[in-house]
Design a protein around this motif. Structure first.
Motif, PDB file in Angstrom:
ATOM      1  N   VAL A 224      48.455  41.584  37.412  1.00  0.00           N
ATOM      2  CA  VAL A 224      48.477  40.141  37.681  1.00  0.00           C
ATOM      3  C   VAL A 224      48.800  39.930  39.156  1.00  0.00           C
ATOM      4  N   ILE A 225      47.982  39.124  39.790  1.00  0.00           N
ATOM      5  CA  ILE A 225      48.207  38.936  41.234  1.00  0.00           C
ATOM      6  C   ILE A 225      49.322  37.937  41.475  1.00  0.00           C
ATOM      7  N   ASP A 226      49.873  38.021  42.651  1.00  0.00           N
ATOM      8  CA  ASP A 226      51.001  37.187  43.034  1.00  0.00           C
ATOM      9  C   ASP A 226      50.616  35.708  43.016  1.00  0.00           C
ATOM     10  N   GLN A 227      51.608  34.883  42.710  1.00  0.00           N
ATOM     11  CA  GLN A 227      51.333  33.442  42.638  1.00  0.00           C
ATOM     12  C   GLN A 227      50.861  32.880  43.982  1.00  0.00           C
ATOM     13  N   SER A 228      51.337  33.490  45.036  1.00  0.00           N
ATOM     14  CA  SER A 228      50.941  33.001  46.367  1.00  0.00           C
ATOM     15  C   SER A 228      49.449  33.214  46.626  1.00  0.00           C
ATOM     16  N   LEU A 229      48.883  34.212  45.936  1.00  0.00           N
ATOM     17  CA  LEU A 229      47.442  34.479  46.124  1.00  0.00           C
ATOM     18  C   LEU A 229      46.588  33.759  45.090  1.00  0.00           C
ATOM     19  N   PHE A 230      47.264  33.198  44.109  1.00  0.00           N
ATOM     20  CA  PHE A 230      46.516  32.583  42.999  1.00  0.00           C
ATOM     21  C   PHE A 230      45.562  31.490  43.480  1.00  0.00           C
ATOM     22  N   ASN A 231      46.134  30.622  44.329  1.00  0.00           N
ATOM     23  CA  ASN A 231      45.316  29.495  44.789  1.00  0.00           C
ATOM     24  C   ASN A 231      44.085  29.960  45.550  1.00  0.00           C
ATOM     25  N   LYS A 232      44.317  30.953  46.366  1.00  0.00           N
ATOM     26  CA  LYS A 232      43.200  31.452  47.168  1.00  0.00           C
ATOM     27  C   LYS A 232      42.088  32.004  46.287  1.00  0.00           C
ATOM     28  N   TYR A 233      42.477  32.817  45.316  1.00  0.00           N
ATOM     29  CA  TYR A 233      41.448  33.447  44.481  1.00  0.00           C
ATOM     30  C   TYR A 233      40.832  32.454  43.482  1.00  0.00           C
ATOM     31  N   SER A 234      41.646  31.494  43.060  1.00  0.00           N
ATOM     32  CA  SER A 234      41.058  30.474  42.174  1.00  0.00           C
ATOM     33  C   SER A 234      40.025  29.663  42.944  1.00  0.00           C
ATOM     34  N   LEU A 235      40.304  29.498  44.218  1.00  0.00           N
ATOM     35  CA  LEU A 235      39.348  28.810  45.078  1.00  0.00           C
ATOM     36  C   LEU A 235      38.056  29.613  45.236  1.00  0.00           C
ATOM     37  N   LEU A 236      38.249  30.896  45.440  1.00  0.00           N
ATOM     38  CA  LEU A 236      37.068  31.761  45.615  1.00  0.00           C
ATOM     39  C   LEU A 236      36.212  31.809  44.356  1.00  0.00           C
ATOM     40  N   MET A 237      36.872  31.776  43.214  1.00  0.00           N
ATOM     41  CA  MET A 237      36.148  31.992  41.956  1.00  0.00           C
ATOM     42  C   MET A 237      36.001  30.713  41.158  1.00  0.00           C
ATOM     43  N   GLU A 238      36.029  29.597  41.865  1.00  0.00           N
ATOM     44  CA  GLU A 238      36.021  28.310  41.169  1.00  0.00           C
ATOM     45  C   GLU A 238      34.760  28.124  40.315  1.00  0.00           C
ATOM     46  N   LYS A 239      33.659  28.695  40.739  1.00  0.00           N
ATOM     47  CA  LYS A 239      32.416  28.501  39.986  1.00  0.00           C
ATOM     48  C   LYS A 239      32.337  29.384  38.745  1.00  0.00           C
ATOM     49  N   VAL A 240      33.232  30.366  38.708  1.00  0.00           N
ATOM     50  CA  VAL A 240      33.190  31.303  37.577  1.00  0.00           C
ATOM     51  C   VAL A 240      33.792  30.657  36.330  1.00  0.00           C
ATOM     52  N   GLY A 241      34.816  29.853  36.550  1.00  0.00           N
ATOM     53  CA  GLY A 241      35.468  29.184  35.426  1.00  0.00           C
ATOM     54  C   GLY A 241      36.545  30.061  34.788  1.00  0.00           C
ATOM     55  N   TRP A 242      37.097  29.556  33.749  1.00  0.00           N
ATOM     56  CA  TRP A 242      38.231  30.239  33.119  1.00  0.00           C
ATOM     57  C   TRP A 242      38.004  30.372  31.624  1.00  0.00           C
ATOM     58  N   GLY A 243      38.666  31.316  31.027  1.00  0.00           N
ATOM     59  CA  GLY A 243      38.548  31.510  29.582  1.00  0.00           C
ATOM     60  C   GLY A 243      39.169  32.836  29.187  1.00  0.00           C
ATOM     61  N   PRO A 244      39.457  32.992  27.914  1.00  0.00           N
ATOM     62  CA  PRO A 244      40.120  34.240  27.474  1.00  0.00           C
ATOM     63  C   PRO A 244      39.257  35.481  27.708  1.00  0.00           C
ATOM     64  N   ASP A 245      37.947  35.300  27.615  1.00  0.00           N
ATOM     65  CA  ASP A 245      37.060  36.457  27.812  1.00  0.00           C
ATOM     66  C   ASP A 245      36.373  36.440  29.175  1.00  0.00           C
ATOM     67  N   ARG A 246      36.718  35.459  30.013  1.00  0.00           N
ATOM     68  CA  ARG A 246      36.025  35.310  31.297  1.00  0.00           C
ATOM     69  C   ARG A 246      36.484  36.404  32.262  1.00  0.00           C
ATOM     70  N   LYS A 247      35.504  37.119  32.761  1.00  0.00           N
ATOM     71  CA  LYS A 247      35.809  38.241  33.660  1.00  0.00           C
ATOM     72  C   LYS A 247      34.767  38.336  34.760  1.00  0.00           C
ATOM     73  N   ILE A 248      35.183  38.987  35.804  1.00  0.00           N
ATOM     74  CA  ILE A 248      34.225  39.391  36.845  1.00  0.00           C
ATOM     75  C   ILE A 248      34.335  40.901  36.961  1.00  0.00           C
ATOM     76  N   LYS A 249      33.219  41.560  36.796  1.00  0.00           N
ATOM     77  CA  LYS A 249      33.206  43.013  36.992  1.00  0.00           C
ATOM     78  C   LYS A 249      32.239  43.317  38.115  1.00  0.00           C
ATOM     79  N   PHE A 250      32.690  44.094  39.039  1.00  0.00           N
ATOM     80  CA  PHE A 250      31.780  44.421  40.148  1.00  0.00           C
ATOM     81  C   PHE A 250      32.200  45.707  40.843  1.00  0.00           C
ATOM     82  N   ASP A 251      31.220  46.287  41.485  1.00  0.00           N
ATOM     83  CA  ASP A 251      31.494  47.382  42.428  1.00  0.00           C
ATOM     84  C   ASP A 251      30.532  47.191  43.589  1.00  0.00           C
ATOM     85  N   ASP A 252      30.329  48.229  44.358  1.00  0.00           N
ATOM     86  CA  ASP A 252      29.490  48.048  45.547  1.00  0.00           C
ATOM     87  C   ASP A 252      28.025  47.813  45.201  1.00  0.00           C
ATOM     88  N   GLU A 253      27.628  48.083  43.969  1.00  0.00           N
ATOM     89  CA  GLU A 253      26.213  47.956  43.630  1.00  0.00           C
ATOM     90  C   GLU A 253      25.874  46.766  42.737  1.00  0.00           C
TER      91      GLU A 253
END
Lengths: 182, 459
Positions: free
Chosen positions: B257-286
């Motif tokens: 779990v990321i720090d609360q101070s970073l929460f706002n920043k990352y929620s901002l970055l991922m605002e279009k992804v949305g939220w949910g119990p199964d909502r995830k982002i999986k990625f690597d360089d490819e």
């Protein structure tokens, strides 16, 4: 009343008549109608007479024009019998003797065997009576080159005339012998 | 007697000319007189000569062509530049400096504002602004614009509207749906300044709704996530797969779990992804996958080349599947290193078989590799050449001999193994080898430090 342009052209032409007509006659001999050539060249010169800045150089213009018009006919066409007859008739009409006529025609035929540049230079120098300097101007060349062309042309012409005389003589001799023999 | 050429010329010169002077004069007098109406140089009809027409036509065509070529892109360019010329700022959220591509976010904000209203035609323009905003300092590629150059007045007006909306993001109406995410202290002490980043708070999205992101949005999301995760030291490098869980009240990066101070920043970055119990982002360089990851499978948007990770039997030890995968990867690598060391030791002690690498590489499909691995281990055990399936195996397949762990096979065994290799279309060669361990098999040409051929890791 004559047109002023015609008057001016006639005045300028007076000095050009002899060399121009002789030149045209030599060029056209047996291959094209000299009258057609002369008329074409004169008409062209007349049309562009205003553009000729130095009216005293009309002769140069006429010579160049005649050469350009006849140049394609020099080597391509063979002698035409009717043109030769026409030439003879015209000269005879000028009260020329038959002997002189033969000499002239023989000379024209021999001249026709010279290379183009030599032939042109020789005609202009010997027949039309231009100076070396004038020929150089007409031919866009230098005086030395014209002198060389005329000299070589004359030498070659001399040889051709000698050879022709010999061959004519031998043929005549042969025939004579044959005639005598029979 | 030689003929005198001069005499002949004299006679020619003395002879009268073919045409008399009078004849010539009559010819000349027969020439048409000077034209009564000379050509008037001021007559405008003389301008219509073929030359003039060609020149004017060519110049006009060239001029019109150049005008058309430049006009449409310039209009679009002006619009884009206008959008990008608003001041850019880096914002401080909490105590940590936020490294956000403000241009990117701004363009995304523009898009999100316009999303509700834009028509399919208008979306083209929005996409363009989107693309441009990603690289604001780059020279604008005219050719790229040219490809999408159908700009109608309707689109222009739509663009103007979008722009106006973007500028009016600080208006009270907009503030009802959007809030300024700033540190409390900052928001108390400072007022909104021009260029201050205004972003949407994490929207309470329907957990079952699948996020629909375009390829460009996913590409940019991946890029900005990598950048920020690396800066915040939440990942070490880009080469490992990253999983971000977005249950709603927290953000979990690779199980942490990321720090609360970073929460706002990352929620901002991922605002279009949305939220949910199964909502995830999986990625690597490819690749990147954004959506709901459930037991039934994945539903969402993806971009890039997905790699299927080998199935791992996860024991319930409270360890995440990712950690197990990493552990397994390490084990496999270790196994391969040990096998290579074993093989090299054997080769060093034996009379090395030298030769050039074969022109044709060994290329076996995964299934064949697995079968070969199984067949070989069974045969080797049967022939007593190895004791257990855990033994490392080095097989050298040269033209006239086969060595297994540097022991040369007799004729009978040679025939037997040759037949097997032939059935798999494995040709002999001076450097051709098969190196096997329990979980790995490599078939191909080995030389010191390099391998060309087929490698397979077994589950």
């Amino acid at each position: 009343m004559a047109d002023p342009k015609q008057q001016a052209f006639l005045q300028a032409y007076q000095a050009c008549h002899d060399p121009f007509v002789r030149y045209c006659s030599a060029l056209a001999y047996g291959k094209m109608d000299a009258e057609d050539l002369v008329q074409d060249v004169l008409l062209s010169a007349y049309k562009h007479f205003e553009k000729i800045e130095k009216k005293d150089q009309l002769l140069h213009y006429l010579i160049r024009s005649a050469r350009n018009r006849s140049i394609s006919n020099w080597r391509k066409q063979k002698y035409k019998a009717e043109l030769l007859e026409q030439h003879t008739e015209r000269l005879m009409a000028q009260d020329l003797s038959a002997e002189a006529l033969l000499d002239i025609q023989f000379l024209y035929r021999t001249l026709d065997k010279l290379p183009e540049k030599q032939r042109d230079a020789v005609i202009l120098f010997e027949i039309s009576g231009f100076s070396m300097k004038e020929i150089a101007v007409i031919q866009d060349s230098n005086e030395g080159a014209v002198r060389t062309k005329v000299s070589r042309g004359r030498q070659r012409l001399k040889k051709l005339i000698e050879n022709n005389s010999d061959s004519v003589g031998s043929i005549l001799g042969g025939k004579g012998k044959m005639n005598i023999g029979y | 007697m030689k003929p005198d050429i001069d005499k002949k010329f004299d006679s020619l010169r003395k002879a009268p000319t073919e045409f008399s002077r009078e004849q010539m004069e009559s010819i000349i007098k027969g020439f048409p007189s000077t034209p009564a109406t000379p050509l008037d140089t001021t007559n405008w009809t003389t301008w219509f000569s073929l030359n003039n027409l060609l020149v004017v036509g060519f110049v006009a065509t060239l001029g019109v062509g150049l005008w058309l070529w430049n006009k449409a892109p310039n209009q679009l360019e002006a619009l884009i530049v206008n959008e990008l010329q608003t001041p850019t700022t880096s914002e401080t959220v909490g105590d940590s400096p936020v490294v956000i591509d403000t241009e990117l976010e701004k363009s995304e904000a523009i898009i999100s504002t316009a999303n509700n209203e834009r028509s399919p035609d208008q979306s083209l323009l929005v996409e363009k602004i989107d693309d441009k905003s990603n690289t604001p300092t780059k020279a604008i590629d005219h050719r790229k614009i040219e490809k999408q150059k159908v700009i109608t007045s309707a689109q222009n007006s739509a663009a103007a509207r979008i722009k106006a909306e973007a500028q009016a993001t600080s208006s009270p109406e907009v503030k009802q749906t959007e809030t300024v995410l700033k540190d409390k202290a900052t928001s108390e002490n400072k007022t909104n300044q021009p260029g201050t980043l205004v972003v949407q708070q994490p929207v309470k999205t329907d957990p079952k709704a699948v996020p629909d992101l375009t390829n460009g949005e996913m590409r940019r999301l991946k890029k900005s996530l990598f950048k920020n995760l690396l800066d915040d030291k939440l990942i070490i490098n880009k080469w490992k797969a990253i999983e971000i869980d977005l249950p709603g009240n927290e953000i979990i990066v690779n199980g942490k779990v990321i720090d609360q101070s970073l929460f706002n920043k990352y929620s901002l970055l991922m605002e279009k992804v949305g939220w949910g119990p199964d909502r995830k982002i999986k990625f690597d360089d490819e690749y990147i996958k954004v959506g709901n990851f459930t037991a039934t499978g994945f539903r969402g948007s993806g971009f890039g080349t997905f790699r299927s990770t080998p199935k791992i039997h996860i024991r319930d030890e409270g360890i995440s599947s990712e950690s197990l995968a990493l552990k397994r990867e390490r084990e496999i690598k270790k196994e391969q290193r040990e096998l290579d060391a074993f093989s090299q030791t054997l080769l060093d002690t034996s009379n090395g078989r030298r030769g050039r690498k074969s022109i044709f590489d060994v290329s076996l499909k995964q299934e064949k590799c697995k079968k070969l691995h199984k067949d070989l281990y069974e045969l080797l055990l049967e022939d007593g050449l190895i004791e257990t399936k855990a033994d490392y195996v080095l097989m050298e397949i040269s033209k006239n001999s086969i060595h297994i762990n540097v022991l040369e096979l007799n004729e009978v065994l040679y025939e037997k193994y040759s037949e097997l290799f032939n059935s798999y279309k494995i040709k002999p060669g001076p450097r051709r080898q098969i190196r096997m361990s329990t979980h790995t098999i490599r078939v191909g040409d080995f030389s010191r430090g390099s391998f060309t051929g087929t490698s397979h890791i077994l589950n």
